[in-house]
Design an enzyme around this catalytic site. Structure first.
Site, PDB file in Angstrom:
ATOM      1  N   LYS A  13      45.362  31.610  40.110  1.00 56.81           N
ATOM      2  CA  LYS A  13      44.506  32.674  40.283  1.00 56.81           C
ATOM      3  C   LYS A  13      43.662  32.991  38.692  1.00 56.81           C
ATOM      4  CE  LYS A  13      47.544  35.711  41.676  1.00 56.81           C
ATOM      5  NZ  LYS A  13      48.814  34.688  41.709  1.00 56.81           N
ATOM      6  N   ARG A  88      47.800  43.460  46.773  1.00 58.38           N
ATOM      7  CA  ARG A  88      48.883  42.673  46.919  1.00 58.38           C
ATOM      8  C   ARG A  88      49.738  43.278  48.294  1.00 58.38           C
ATOM      9  NH1 ARG A  88      49.383  40.603  41.611  1.00 58.38           N
ATOM     10  NH2 ARG A  88      51.132  39.310  41.583  1.00 58.38           N
ATOM     11  N   ARG A 123      54.245  27.089  31.858  1.00 60.93           N
ATOM     12  CA  ARG A 123      52.918  27.745  31.582  1.00 60.93           C
ATOM     13  C   ARG A 123      53.336  28.525  30.234  1.00 60.93           C
ATOM     14  NH1 ARG A 123      50.765  32.485  35.114  1.00 60.93           N
ATOM     15  NH2 ARG A 123      52.871  33.106  35.210  1.00 60.93           N
ATOM     16  N   ARG A 156      55.922  33.925  29.495  1.00 58.33           N
ATOM     17  CA  ARG A 156      55.899  35.317  30.038  1.00 58.33           C
ATOM     18  C   ARG A 156      57.331  35.678  30.396  1.00 58.33           C
ATOM     19  NH1 ARG A 156      51.334  35.964  34.541  1.00 58.33           N
ATOM     20  NH2 ARG A 156      53.023  36.743  35.816  1.00 58.33           N
ATOM     21  N   ARG A 167      59.633  36.734  42.820  1.00 56.82           N
ATOM     22  CA  ARG A 167      58.220  36.914  42.929  1.00 56.82           C
ATOM     23  C   ARG A 167      57.387  36.124  44.264  1.00 56.82           C
ATOM     24  NH1 ARG A 167      56.581  34.675  37.346  1.00 56.82           N
ATOM     25  NH2 ARG A 167      54.530  34.873  38.024  1.00 56.82           N
TER      26      ARG A 167
HETATM   27  P1  AP5 Z   1      47.642  30.670  36.329  1.00 55.98           P
HETATM   28  O1  AP5 Z   1      46.611  30.495  36.662  1.00 55.98           O
HETATM   29  O2  AP5 Z   1      48.475  31.126  35.473  1.00 55.98           O
HETATM   30  O3  AP5 Z   1      48.405  31.309  38.029  1.00 55.98           O
HETATM   31  P2  AP5 Z   1      48.328  32.568  38.561  1.00 55.98           P
HETATM   32  O4  AP5 Z   1      47.949  32.545  40.120  1.00 55.98           O
HETATM   33  O5  AP5 Z   1      47.482  33.428  37.736  1.00 55.98           O
HETATM   34  O6  AP5 Z   1      50.102  32.999  38.324  1.00 55.98           O
HETATM   35  P3  AP5 Z   1      50.563  34.482  38.016  1.00 55.98           P
HETATM   36  O7  AP5 Z   1      52.060  34.120  37.591  1.00 55.98           O
HETATM   37  O8  AP5 Z   1      49.545  34.991  37.056  1.00 55.98           O
HETATM   38  O9  AP5 Z   1      50.388  35.186  39.370  1.00 55.98           O
HETATM   39  P4  AP5 Z   1      51.402  36.494  39.752  1.00 55.98           P
HETATM   40  O10 AP5 Z   1      50.404  36.913  40.838  1.00 55.98           O
HETATM   41  O11 AP5 Z   1      52.923  36.202  40.035  1.00 55.98           O
HETATM   42  O12 AP5 Z   1      51.442  37.138  38.330  1.00 55.98           O
HETATM   43  P5  AP5 Z   1      50.389  38.511  38.117  1.00 55.98           P
HETATM   44  O13 AP5 Z   1      50.303  38.512  36.685  1.00 55.98           O
HETATM   45  O14 AP5 Z   1      49.183  38.709  38.714  1.00 55.98           O
HETATM   46  O15 AP5 Z   1      48.589  29.001  36.569  1.00 55.98           O
HETATM   47  C1  AP5 Z   1      49.905  28.734  36.692  1.00 55.98           C
HETATM   48  C2  AP5 Z   1      50.153  27.700  35.813  1.00 55.98           C
HETATM   49  O16 AP5 Z   1      49.680  26.672  36.212  1.00 55.98           O
HETATM   50  C3  AP5 Z   1      49.367  27.847  34.455  1.00 55.98           C
HETATM   51  O17 AP5 Z   1      50.144  27.180  33.492  1.00 55.98           O
HETATM   52  C4  AP5 Z   1      48.130  26.704  34.777  1.00 55.98           C
HETATM   53  O18 AP5 Z   1      47.732  26.260  33.603  1.00 55.98           O
HETATM   54  C5  AP5 Z   1      48.885  25.827  35.717  1.00 55.98           C
HETATM   55  N1  AP5 Z   1      47.645  25.644  36.693  1.00 55.98           N
HETATM   56  C6  AP5 Z   1      46.741  26.130  37.389  1.00 55.98           C
HETATM   57  N2  AP5 Z   1      46.177  25.246  38.339  1.00 55.98           N
HETATM   58  C7  AP5 Z   1      46.682  24.123  38.276  1.00 55.98           C
HETATM   59  C8  AP5 Z   1      46.375  22.972  39.059  1.00 55.98           C
HETATM   60  N3  AP5 Z   1      45.486  22.973  39.817  1.00 55.98           N
HETATM   61  N4  AP5 Z   1      47.063  21.928  38.562  1.00 55.98           N
HETATM   62  C9  AP5 Z   1      48.164  22.056  37.831  1.00 55.98           C
HETATM   63  N5  AP5 Z   1      48.363  23.146  36.875  1.00 55.98           N
HETATM   64  C10 AP5 Z   1      47.696  23.984  37.172  1.00 55.98           C
HETATM   65  O19 AP5 Z   1      51.427  39.705  38.165  1.00 55.98           O
HETATM   66  C11 AP5 Z   1      52.428  39.772  37.516  1.00 55.98           C
HETATM   67  C12 AP5 Z   1      53.431  41.067  37.924  1.00 55.98           C
HETATM   68  O20 AP5 Z   1      52.598  42.262  37.853  1.00 55.98           O
HETATM   69  C13 AP5 Z   1      53.722  41.169  39.590  1.00 55.98           C
HETATM   70  O21 AP5 Z   1      54.911  40.258  39.645  1.00 55.98           O
HETATM   71  C14 AP5 Z   1      53.989  42.588  39.792  1.00 55.98           C
HETATM   72  O22 AP5 Z   1      55.292  42.967  39.151  1.00 55.98           O
HETATM   73  C15 AP5 Z   1      52.714  43.217  38.878  1.00 55.98           C
HETATM   74  N6  AP5 Z   1      51.559  43.504  39.703  1.00 55.98           N
HETATM   75  C16 AP5 Z   1      50.358  43.028  39.445  1.00 55.98           C
HETATM   76  N7  AP5 Z   1      49.478  43.246  40.169  1.00 55.98           N
HETATM   77  C17 AP5 Z   1      49.969  43.993  41.154  1.00 55.98           C
HETATM   78  C18 AP5 Z   1      49.641  44.702  42.229  1.00 55.98           C
HETATM   79  N8  AP5 Z   1      48.408  44.697  42.707  1.00 55.98           N
HETATM   80  N9  AP5 Z   1      50.529  45.538  42.955  1.00 55.98           N
HETATM   81  C19 AP5 Z   1      51.879  45.851  42.310  1.00 55.98           C
HETATM   82  N10 AP5 Z   1      52.250  45.081  41.330  1.00 55.98           N
HETATM   83  C20 AP5 Z   1      51.346  44.119  40.720  1.00 55.98           C
HETATM   84 MG    MG Z   2      47.553  35.104  36.593  1.00 60.71          MG
END
Ligand code: AP5
Ligand code: MG
Length: 212
Positions: A13, A88, A123, A156, A167
């Site tokens: 994402k 979410r 990552r 992270r 997660r």
């Molecule tokens: P990346 O682009 O970083 O993936 P991502 O989908 O952004 O993953 P996140 O871990 O950020 O998602 P998340 O939903 O768990 O965390 P968030 O920060 O939103 O890609 C991942 C890796 O793969 C990278 O190294 C990239 O280079 C690689 N990659 C990407 N595409 C690739 C491909 N095609 N091929 C190969 N490699 C690839 O949330 C964190 C925490 O915040 C949650 O757990 C929760 O506690 C809280 N939170 C956030 N939003 C909310 C909400 N709305 N409600 C409640 N809690 C929330």
């Molecule tokens: Mg992310």
């Protein structure tokens, strides 16, 4: 374009959000990044969110809805935005509707669970601007340094195997049901996110009807 990016942790994402932001000329709003910044700055929200994030649990809906409403009220969101990581839960999706926010498209990035643990373990994230990197698939030009802002790249805290599994469970139980919520509205688009980065980027462009 008012776009929601959804998908499991590590689906890409943040990576696709960065690319689409440039293509569409709108801001990406990553709730995860906002929360990590709040933790770094030890704001009230940051103090509240820290344990939830480190455990791989969701931060309560009322807190998240308030944060996002305030962010969407900023002038840069007037003509569109990309939401990464919100909504979410079904309650969060309904809160957007209740606030009168009309979403054009919801893009779901699909990646198998097995692939995710591998990706997230390699990552790295910029400690300054939050840009995502990967020591296998998306290396920076200079090791350990962000290409865009020169910040230090870090791992992270929630990218450890046990928390990644939590997660993923949370995603399947609480976030995946939103798929049908948006499918029923006729605005759900799906792209495979498992292939190499350039293929995923092409899948996303095709799913959204954009040129490459
Ligand atoms: P990346 O682009 O970083 O993936 P991502 O989908 O952004 O993953 P996140 O871990 O950020 O998602 P998340 O939903 O768990 O965390 P968030 O920060 O939103 O890609 C991942 C890796 O793969 C990278 O190294 C990239 O280079 C690689 N990659 C990407 N595409 C690739 C491909 N095609 N091929 C190969 N490699 C690839 O949330 C964190 C925490 O915040 C949650 O757990 C929760 O506690 C809280 N939170 C956030 N939003 C909310 C909400 N709305 N409600 C409640 N809690 C929330
Ligand atoms: Mg992310």
């Amino acid at each position: 374009m008012k776009l929601i990016l959804m998908g499991p942790p590590g689906a890409g994402k943040g990576t696709q959000g960065e690319i689409l932001e440039k293509k569409l000329g709108v801001s990406t709003i990553s709730t995860g990044l906002m929360l990590r910044t709040a933790i770094k700055e030890q704001t009230e929200v940051g103090k509240l969110a820290e344990q939830y994030i480190n455990d791989g649990k969701l931060v309560p809906d009322d807190v998240m809805v308030e944060i996002v409403k305030q962010r969407l009220a900023q002038p840069d969101c007037a003509n569109g935005f990309i939401l990464d990581g919100f909504p979410r839960t079904t309650a969060q999706a309904k809160a957007l509707d209740d606030a009168g926010v009309e979403i054009d498209k919801v893009l779901l990035l699909e990646v198998e669970d097995e692939k995710i643990v591998e990706r997230l373990s390699s990552r790295r994230e910029c400690s300054k601007c939050g840009a995502p990197y990967n020591i296998v698939s998306k290396r920076p030009a200079v090791e350990g340094i962000c290409d865009s802002c020169g910040g230090e790249l870090i791992q992270r805290k929630d990218d450890v195997p046990e928390t990644i599994q939590n997660r993923l469970n949370v995603y399947h139980e609480q976030t995946e049901p939103i798929k049908s919520y948006y499918a029923e509205k006729g605005i759900l688009a799906v792209a495979k996110g498992e292939e190499e980065l350039k293929d995923t980027t092409a899948n996303v462009a095709a799913a959204l009807g954009l040129g490459e």
